[in-house]
Design an enzyme around this catalytic site. Structure first.
Site, PDB file in Angstrom:
ATOM      1  N   ALA A  80      -1.320  12.170  -3.069  1.00 31.16           N
ATOM      2  CA  ALA A  80      -0.117  12.135  -2.239  1.00 31.16           C
ATOM      3  C   ALA A  80       1.114  12.466  -3.064  1.00 31.16           C
ATOM      4  O   ALA A  80       1.130  12.308  -4.289  1.00 31.16           O
ATOM      5  CB  ALA A  80       0.037  10.758  -1.595  1.00 31.16           C
ATOM      6  N   ASP A  81       2.151  12.897  -2.371  1.00 31.82           N
ATOM      7  CA  ASP A  81       3.441  13.144  -3.006  1.00 31.82           C
ATOM      8  C   ASP A  81       4.537  12.871  -1.977  1.00 31.82           C
ATOM      9  O   ASP A  81       4.379  13.190  -0.798  1.00 31.82           O
ATOM     10  CB  ASP A  81       3.549  14.586  -3.513  1.00 31.82           C
ATOM     11  CG  ASP A  81       4.706  14.749  -4.489  1.00 31.82           C
ATOM     12  OD1 ASP A  81       4.489  14.521  -5.686  1.00 31.82           O
ATOM     13  OD2 ASP A  81       5.818  15.070  -4.048  1.00 31.82           O
ATOM     14  N   THR A  82       5.623  12.262  -2.426  1.00 34.53           N
ATOM     15  CA  THR A  82       6.734  11.907  -1.533  1.00 34.53           C
ATOM     16  C   THR A  82       8.028  12.508  -2.053  1.00 34.53           C
ATOM     17  O   THR A  82       8.298  12.462  -3.262  1.00 34.53           O
ATOM     18  CB  THR A  82       6.890  10.374  -1.433  1.00 34.53           C
ATOM     19  OG1 THR A  82       5.677   9.806  -0.932  1.00 34.53           O
ATOM     20  CG2 THR A  82       8.032   9.993  -0.506  1.00 34.53           C
TER      21      THR A  82
END
Length: 198
Positions: A80-82
């Site tokens: 994941a990446d935000t």
């Protein structure tokens, strides 16, 4: 009524490729048992043609590629990446130092911004990537409030220099539109629905 029990870890070995303690805590809410992969250096080169909202999903796929050797028939990998995107389209990643964190929070004060998390769920034979978007409305923040938060909570490991679950979220966030957990770094409801299809 839909069955929302925690997902059983027995069907597959779930691997989370993230050093974020918040993601560990969040995933544990829906997957009671999983393995955390060690940190790897992955070159995050973003094509210039990519829009800000598409960046997290793209980066989650780059991370998935970087951990592809961990995939076996019984393993499932989550990456994941935000990112935080200001109203002017500027992407805010993790601050480089205290001054940078203060600058970021000043730019978010008294304005809405967008938090986008991209997630890739991968097995040896399948990958599903999705993004979740949440709009966060900050009230006006004073310089004292910003400095107090940065000095007490040291948010240098957080996109946009803040954690919604911390003091700054309690006193500074007026409202949100969308998934609360997405702002923390993992959109749990959407992820749960995707994991069930695996």
């Amino acid at each position: 009524m839909q069955d929302l029990r925690p997902l059983s870890p027995t069907a597959r070995t779930v691997i989370l490729a993230s050093a974020s303690p918040r993601r560990h805590e969040l995933l544990r809410m829906i997957v009671p048992g999983f393995t955390v992969a060690g940190t790897r250096s992955i070159k995050e080169t973003i094509p210039e043609s990519l829009s800000g909202c598409d960046v997290p999903a793209y980066l989650s796929q780059l991370k998935a590629d970087g951990y592809a050797d961990l995939l076996s028939p019984n393993n499932l990998l989550i990456t994941a990446d935000t990112v935080v995107i200001r109203n002017d389209g500027i992407i805010l990643g993790k601050p480089s130092d205290r001054a940078d964190a203060c600058r970021m929070l000043r730019s978010l004060s008294d304005a809405p911004h967008t938090v986008v998390t991209g997630v890739s769920v991968s097995t040896s034979g399948r990958r599903e990537t999705f993004s979740e978007t949440t709009t966060v409305h900050f009230a006006p923040l004073t310089d004292d409030e910003i400095k107090t938060y940065v000095d007490r909570f040291h948010p240098l490991d957080k996109a946009g220099a803040y954690g919604i679950q911390e003091w700054i979220g309690c006193i500074g966030i007026r409202s949100i539109e969308g998934c609360f957990y997405n702002v923390m770094g993992l959109p749990l409801h959407r992820l749960y629905q995707v994991l069930r299809t695996f």
